[in-house]
Design a protein around this motif. Structure first.
Motif, mmCIF file in Angstrom:
data_model
loop_
_atom_site.group_PDB
_atom_site.id
_atom_site.type_symbol
_atom_site.label_atom_id
_atom_site.label_comp_id
_atom_site.label_asym_id
_atom_site.label_seq_id
_atom_site.Cartn_x
_atom_site.Cartn_y
_atom_site.Cartn_z
ATOM 1 N N LYS A 184 -1.470 2.536 -6.540
ATOM 2 C CA LYS A 184 -0.805 2.527 -5.233
ATOM 3 C C LYS A 184 -0.899 1.165 -4.554
ATOM 4 O O LYS A 184 -0.005 0.777 -3.809
ATOM 5 C CB LYS A 184 -1.412 3.604 -4.336
ATOM 6 N N LEU A 185 -1.969 0.438 -4.806
ATOM 7 C CA LEU A 185 -2.134 -0.881 -4.197
ATOM 8 C C LEU A 185 -1.322 -1.966 -4.904
ATOM 9 O O LEU A 185 -0.914 -2.938 -4.274
ATOM 10 C CB LEU A 185 -3.610 -1.275 -4.182
ATOM 11 N N GLY A 209 -5.814 4.670 -7.036
ATOM 12 C CA GLY A 209 -5.848 3.707 -5.941
ATOM 13 C C GLY A 209 -5.281 2.360 -6.337
ATOM 14 O O GLY A 209 -4.493 1.754 -5.597
ATOM 15 N N GLY A 253 -4.011 4.296 -1.039
ATOM 16 C CA GLY A 253 -4.557 3.661 -2.240
ATOM 17 C C GLY A 253 -5.890 2.991 -1.972
ATOM 18 O O GLY A 253 -6.823 3.085 -2.780
ATOM 19 N N ALA A 254 -6.006 2.325 -0.822
ATOM 20 C CA ALA A 254 -7.272 1.672 -0.467
ATOM 21 C C ALA A 254 -8.379 2.698 -0.264
ATOM 22 O O ALA A 254 -9.523 2.488 -0.705
ATOM 23 C CB ALA A 254 -7.082 0.827 0.790
ATOM 24 N N PHE A 289 -9.727 8.257 -9.364
ATOM 25 C CA PHE A 289 -9.305 7.657 -8.106
ATOM 26 C C PHE A 289 -9.243 6.141 -8.179
ATOM 27 O O PHE A 289 -8.488 5.522 -7.428
ATOM 28 C CB PHE A 289 -10.185 8.144 -6.957
ATOM 29 N N GLU A 327 -8.579 5.647 -1.671
ATOM 30 C CA GLU A 327 -8.939 6.162 -2.987
ATOM 31 C C GLU A 327 -9.810 5.170 -3.753
ATOM 32 O O GLU A 327 -10.785 5.568 -4.397
ATOM 33 C CB GLU A 327 -7.680 6.494 -3.787
ATOM 34 N N LEU A 328 -9.482 3.903 -3.674
ATOM 35 C CA LEU A 328 -10.265 2.876 -4.351
ATOM 36 C C LEU A 328 -11.678 2.785 -3.769
ATOM 37 O O LEU A 328 -12.666 2.733 -4.504
ATOM 38 C CB LEU A 328 -9.552 1.526 -4.250
ATOM 39 N N LYS A 388 -0.186 2.148 0.800
ATOM 40 C CA LYS A 388 -1.243 1.176 0.476
ATOM 41 C C LYS A 388 -2.566 1.611 1.091
ATOM 42 O O LYS A 388 -3.633 1.472 0.475
ATOM 43 C CB LYS A 388 -0.876 -0.219 0.988
#
Length: 124
Positions: A23-24, A20, A51-52, A16, A54-55, A48
């Motif tokens: 995607k960001l 993430g 992605g955030a 992830f 997931e990060l 985004k």
């Protein structure tokens, strides 16, 4: 079992973290062209945002427990990933991308195991 949960959480965190950051850091159009066709169904801000999430989940799976600072965040991060994977599976099902559903199901099960283990018998 504690070691197995750490390994699963670490592998999920790596997966992830990469997803993430990708995607960001990349525009929606580039993501769609590189095999993430589902991004066409979402706004750039939503991609985004995913992605955030997931990060943050990747960080939450490992860092709180490793540092001993609010380790209860680890199972919450895993539970959050379960919710994200349910949404991902629904998106792939609507698009008839069945291979994506299999990947989502595997990640969902792994995240659920971490959530169960860290909420329950193997909590910190």
């Amino acid at each position: 079992m504690n070691v197995a949960l750490w390994i699963i959480a670490g592998l999920l965190a790596l997966a992830f973290l990469g997803a993430g950051l990708m995607k960001l850091s990349q525009p929606k159009e580039k993501l769609a062209a590189s095999g993430l066709a589902w991004t066409e169904d979402f706004s750039a801000g939503a991609v985004k945002g995913i992605g955030a999430l997931e990060l943050l989940a990747a960080i939450g799976l490992v860092l709180p427990a490793a540092l001993g600072i609010v380790p209860a965040l680890t199972p919450l991060a895993a539970a959050g990933l379960v919710i994200v994977m349910i949404g991902a599976a629904v998106t792939h099902a609507r698009r008839k991308e069945y291979q994506g559903i299999v990947i989502n199901a595997v990640l969902l099960v792994l995240a659920a195991v971490v959530a169960w283990g860290r909420f329950g018998p193997y909590s910190f």
